[in-house]
Design a protein around this motif. Structure first.
Motif, PDB file in Angstrom:
ATOM      1  N   GLY A 523       0.806  -1.213   0.000  1.00  0.00           N
ATOM      2  CA  GLY A 523       0.000   0.000   0.000  1.00  0.00           C
ATOM      3  C   GLY A 523       0.835   1.257   0.000  1.00  0.00           C
ATOM      4  O   GLY A 523       2.050   1.238  -0.188  1.00  0.00           O
ATOM      5  N   THR A 524       0.159   2.387   0.240  1.00  0.00           N
ATOM      6  CA  THR A 524       0.831   3.691   0.143  1.00  0.00           C
ATOM      7  C   THR A 524       1.838   3.927   1.242  1.00  0.00           C
ATOM      8  O   THR A 524       2.723   4.765   1.097  1.00  0.00           O
ATOM      9  N   ASN A 525       1.697   3.255   2.370  1.00  0.00           N
ATOM     10  CA  ASN A 525       2.656   3.452   3.472  1.00  0.00           C
ATOM     11  C   ASN A 525       3.860   2.525   3.372  1.00  0.00           C
ATOM     12  O   ASN A 525       4.812   2.654   4.135  1.00  0.00           O
ATOM     13  N   LEU A 552       9.534   2.217   1.567  1.00  0.00           N
ATOM     14  CA  LEU A 552       9.142   3.345   2.402  1.00  0.00           C
ATOM     15  C   LEU A 552       8.650   4.513   1.544  1.00  0.00           C
ATOM     16  O   LEU A 552       9.133   4.732   0.422  1.00  0.00           O
ATOM     17  N   PRO A 553       7.681   5.289   2.071  1.00  0.00           N
ATOM     18  CA  PRO A 553       7.129   6.443   1.324  1.00  0.00           C
ATOM     19  C   PRO A 553       8.038   7.653   1.414  1.00  0.00           C
ATOM     20  O   PRO A 553       7.778   8.591   2.177  1.00  0.00           O
ATOM     21  N   LEU A 554       9.147   7.682   0.689  1.00  0.00           N
ATOM     22  CA  LEU A 554      10.095   8.786   0.736  1.00  0.00           C
ATOM     23  C   LEU A 554       9.620   9.929  -0.163  1.00  0.00           C
ATOM     24  O   LEU A 554       8.876   9.728  -1.116  1.00  0.00           O
ATOM     25  N   THR A 555      10.051  11.149   0.127  1.00  0.00           N
ATOM     26  CA  THR A 555       9.643  12.311  -0.669  1.00  0.00           C
ATOM     27  C   THR A 555      10.376  12.348  -1.999  1.00  0.00           C
ATOM     28  O   THR A 555       9.768  12.267  -3.057  1.00  0.00           O
ATOM     29  N   GLU A 556      11.680  12.465  -1.935  1.00  0.00           N
ATOM     30  CA  GLU A 556      12.444  12.505  -3.177  1.00  0.00           C
ATOM     31  C   GLU A 556      13.904  12.188  -2.876  1.00  0.00           C
ATOM     32  O   GLU A 556      14.483  12.747  -1.948  1.00  0.00           O
ATOM     33  N   THR A 594       9.850   4.179  12.278  1.00  0.00           N
ATOM     34  CA  THR A 594       9.724   2.735  12.446  1.00  0.00           C
ATOM     35  C   THR A 594       9.559   2.111  11.075  1.00  0.00           C
ATOM     36  O   THR A 594       9.387   2.814  10.074  1.00  0.00           O
ATOM     37  N   ILE A 595       9.581   0.774  11.017  1.00  0.00           N
ATOM     38  CA  ILE A 595       9.496   0.117   9.716  1.00  0.00           C
ATOM     39  C   ILE A 595       8.125   0.289   9.069  1.00  0.00           C
ATOM     40  O   ILE A 595       7.970   0.062   7.866  1.00  0.00           O
ATOM     41  N   ASP A 596       7.108   0.674   9.876  1.00  0.00           N
ATOM     42  CA  ASP A 596       5.795   0.934   9.279  1.00  0.00           C
ATOM     43  C   ASP A 596       5.558   2.423   9.026  1.00  0.00           C
ATOM     44  O   ASP A 596       4.431   2.847   8.764  1.00  0.00           O
ATOM     45  N   GLY A 597       6.636   3.245   9.119  1.00  0.00           N
ATOM     46  CA  GLY A 597       6.559   4.650   8.741  1.00  0.00           C
ATOM     47  C   GLY A 597       6.211   5.598   9.869  1.00  0.00           C
ATOM     48  O   GLY A 597       6.053   6.797   9.630  1.00  0.00           O
TER      49      GLY A 597
END
Length: 646
Positions: A523-525, A552-556, A594-597
């Motif tokens: 998913g997204t997270n 992971l949902p990193l910005t850039e 954490t590993i779940d963001g």
């Protein structure tokens, strides 16, 4: 050549035997032509025994030459080999076709020899004595056709003229000892075998120091009390001529030669001797040859003890059974004897083993260990008898399970099918490790590595042994690697590699390539994802591995400054981590997830050329895996680092 006809008269058959005109410094008997008739070696000349009382010189083309002093099966191929002491020390290995191949041990000459298995490893070793004050040598048989000088290690040295040499178990501890007859400045030496590959000089206080003009010497149980005595002949035939040191059974000896009638003026100075019961009365007799009283046959009339006389015939081992060890047990005590193929300088005694038993009337057991490693046992034997034992006459038969191939972690049942004998079998598998029960005929084996298991079956009378091998394939340990690493943005992919060289691959989605492309499915997270692979090797065995990767949902990711990097240490960490940034100046925001963001920490770092690191307290964080992200003021990231908190 003299032959005993009826124990009272002896006939000269030299002419009819084809041996007239021959002299000899050494008379050596050994069956070397593979026909079960003991052949004769005189002065390095080989005479084949045809079994009909005649002999023929077959030396030419045989490879036999030089001064031959002893025979033994040094390579355990079932043929008697010959030992040469001059012009060099060499083993003449018997090729089994009336020819011999010479193998050099030492390029020097020696005067006397005794062959013995001093360390009881089943291989005949060699102890050499010198004519002058050069050191004696003990050579260990390495079992591969070569010999190693272990004199110093074994503490078996003797730097003196050793004109007499014999081996035997004088103290009945089951180990072959050495007695060295001196013809120089040193006394005679009694070297006791310690059972750890070394000898100890126990001469002092034993009464066995002898005289320093010894011509020849031998261990012999002249009175049948079960202890080996020591006979020696000396050059000074006026003073003490021969000595017979009676073994007192406590490590000491007493000379009884005069009262035995074998010592006195003009008796002695014997160069060669032979012991054997020529008249079959149970008492061992002496034949001696010298240059004073020439040839003497001494009948032993001073032997009150009971006896057992064994004639051993080899089938797998040499016909003469040279090197065979026999343990006799009676009333809780043991006596050990070995078949010898000639020792000393000019000495040769009977192949028969004579056991003196004192007042023992029943022998509890005999254990015969042949050089072939065949073991035979006999029980409850009445004394004062002559027995012939033939190697391999055991009625036991053993069929082993065939060699097996298994994968690491698997098991297999092995078995030994035994038949014959008394039917009262006991089983012992060695090694016992990796077996559910080493005392049954068909245990389950689960070895970690390739193992040869040997089963010994004993029916109370005889024993028999055989082996089977289990080959264990244990080389399947695949290891999944992640490229470029095990952490990526949720929009990127990670390539997983299970390695090469396997026949089959099986990933959890059914794909069967060595490479697997992992994408975010969380998913997204994003988050942690676990992948596994199973492989099959050429042996048919399998192996597997798993790997965890994170999306992971990193910005850039800042790809414009690939030379900007930072380090996190220590890793793993307990209370504190340090972050060091290189090739950048300015403000930096630090974030720990954490590993779940979930965010667990946020702080700032002012980077300049004087200060480019920051310490962060992580002592309050729970144990686990965390990610660190560094942001520049414009929201660019310097990449992701993973660390473990413990």
């Amino acid at each position: 050549m003299l032959i005993s006809k009826n124990y009272r008269t002896i006939a000269n058959i030299t002419l009819s035997a084809g041996l007239s005109g021959q002299g000899a410094y050494k008379i050596l008997w050994a069956e070397v032509t593979n026909d079960n008739f003991s052949d004769l070696i005189l002065n390095g000349t080989l005479y084949e025994n045809y079994g009909d009382g005649t002999f023929s010189n077959i030396t030419g083309g045989s490879g036999v030459s030089g001064y031959i002093y002893s025979a033994a099966d040094f390579d355990k191929d079932g043929y008697n080999d010959l030992l040469r002491l001059s012009p060099n020390v060499s083993v003449l290995f018997n090729d089994g076709d009336n020819t011999f191949t010479s193998s050099l041990i030492e390029n020097d000459s020696y005067w006397v020899v005794t062959c013995l298995d001093y360390d009881l490893d089943g291989w005949m070793d060699i102890y050499l004595g010198t004519y002058d004050n050069s050191p004696n040598k003990l050579y260990k048989n390495l079992g591969d056709g070569s010999f190693e000088d272990v004199t110093s290690i074994a503490n078996a040295g003797y730097t003196g003229a050793a004109h007499g040499l014999t081996s035997g178990d004088f103290n009945n501890d089951g180990l072959p000892d050495l007695y060295i007859g001196s013809y120089g400045n040193l006394s005679c030496k009694l070297l006791q075998n310690q059972g750890d590959g070394t000898f100890t000089d126990v001469t002092s206080g034993s009464g066995a120091s002898g005289h320093n003009d010894t011509r020849t010497t031998s261990f012999v149980d002249y009175n049948n009390d079960g202890f080996l005595d020591i006979f020696s002949s000396h050059h000074d035939f006026y003073s003490y001529s021969n000595t017979l040191l009676r073994n007192n059974g406590d490590g000491t000896f007493t000379n009884v030669a005069p009262q035995m009638g074998i010592s006195g003026e003009w008796i002695g100075d014997y160069f060669g001797i032979g012991w054997g019961d020529y008249n079959n009365d149970g008492a061992i007799d002496l034949f001696a040859a010298g240059h004073i009283d020439k040839y003497r046959l001494f009948r032993n009339d001073n032997c009150p003890g009971n006896f057992l006389n064994l004639n051993l015939i080899g089938t797998v081992s040499t016909y003469n059974a040279v090197g065979t060890m026999v343990e006799l047990w009676a009333e809780g005590e043991s006596i050990t004897r070995w078949v010898n193929g000639g020792e000393g300088k000019h000495d040769f005694s009977s192949f028969n083993l004579e056991f003196g038993l004192g007042d023992v009337t029943i022998v509890d057991s005999l254990i015969i260990t042949w050089p072939s490693e065949i073991i035979q046992k006999e029980y409850n034997i009445s004394v004062n008898q002559f027995f012939t034992y033939t190697e391999g006459s055991s009625p036991l038969a053993l069929v082993m399970s065939p060699n097996s191939i298994i994968c690491y972690g698997d098991s297999v049942q092995i078995f030994g099918e035994v038949s014959g004998g008394s039917g009262n079998y006991t089983f012992l598998w060695l090694p016992s490790t990796g077996l559910n029960d080493p005392t049954i005929s068909n245990p389950i084996a689960f070895p970690d590595t390739t193992t040869t298991y040997t089963l010994t079956v004993d029916d109370g009378i005889n024993t028999i042994s055989d082996s089977t091998q289990i080959i264990v394939y244990s080389d399947l340990y695949p290891e999944i690697t992640a490229t470029p690493n095990d952490t990526a943005d949720i929009s990127d992919s990670i390539t997983l590699n299970a390695g090469s060289g396997y026949l089959l691959y099986q990933w959890q989605d059914g794909s069967n390539d060595s490479l697997f492309i992992a994408n975010n499915t969380s998913g997204t997270n994003g988050g942690e994802q676990i992948y596994w692979v199973e492989v099959v090797g050429a042996s048919g065995c399998t192996g597997s591995d798993t790997i965890s990767v994170w999306f992971l949902p990193l910005t850039e990711i800042n790809e414009n400054k690939p030379d900007i990097s930072y380090e996190v240490y220590p890793n793993p960490a307990k209370d504190k981590i340090s972050i060091s940034l290189r090739n950048f100046t300015g403000d930096v925001e630090i974030q720990i997830l954490t590993i779940d963001g979930r965010e667990e920490h946020k702080s700032n770092l002012k980077v300049n050329r004087h200060s480019n690191f920051k310490d962060i307290d992580v002592s309050i964080l729970p144990q686990g895996v965390y990610f660190i992200i560094l942001y520049s003021p414009n929201g660019k990231t310097f990449g992701i680092k993973k660390f473990v908190k413990y």
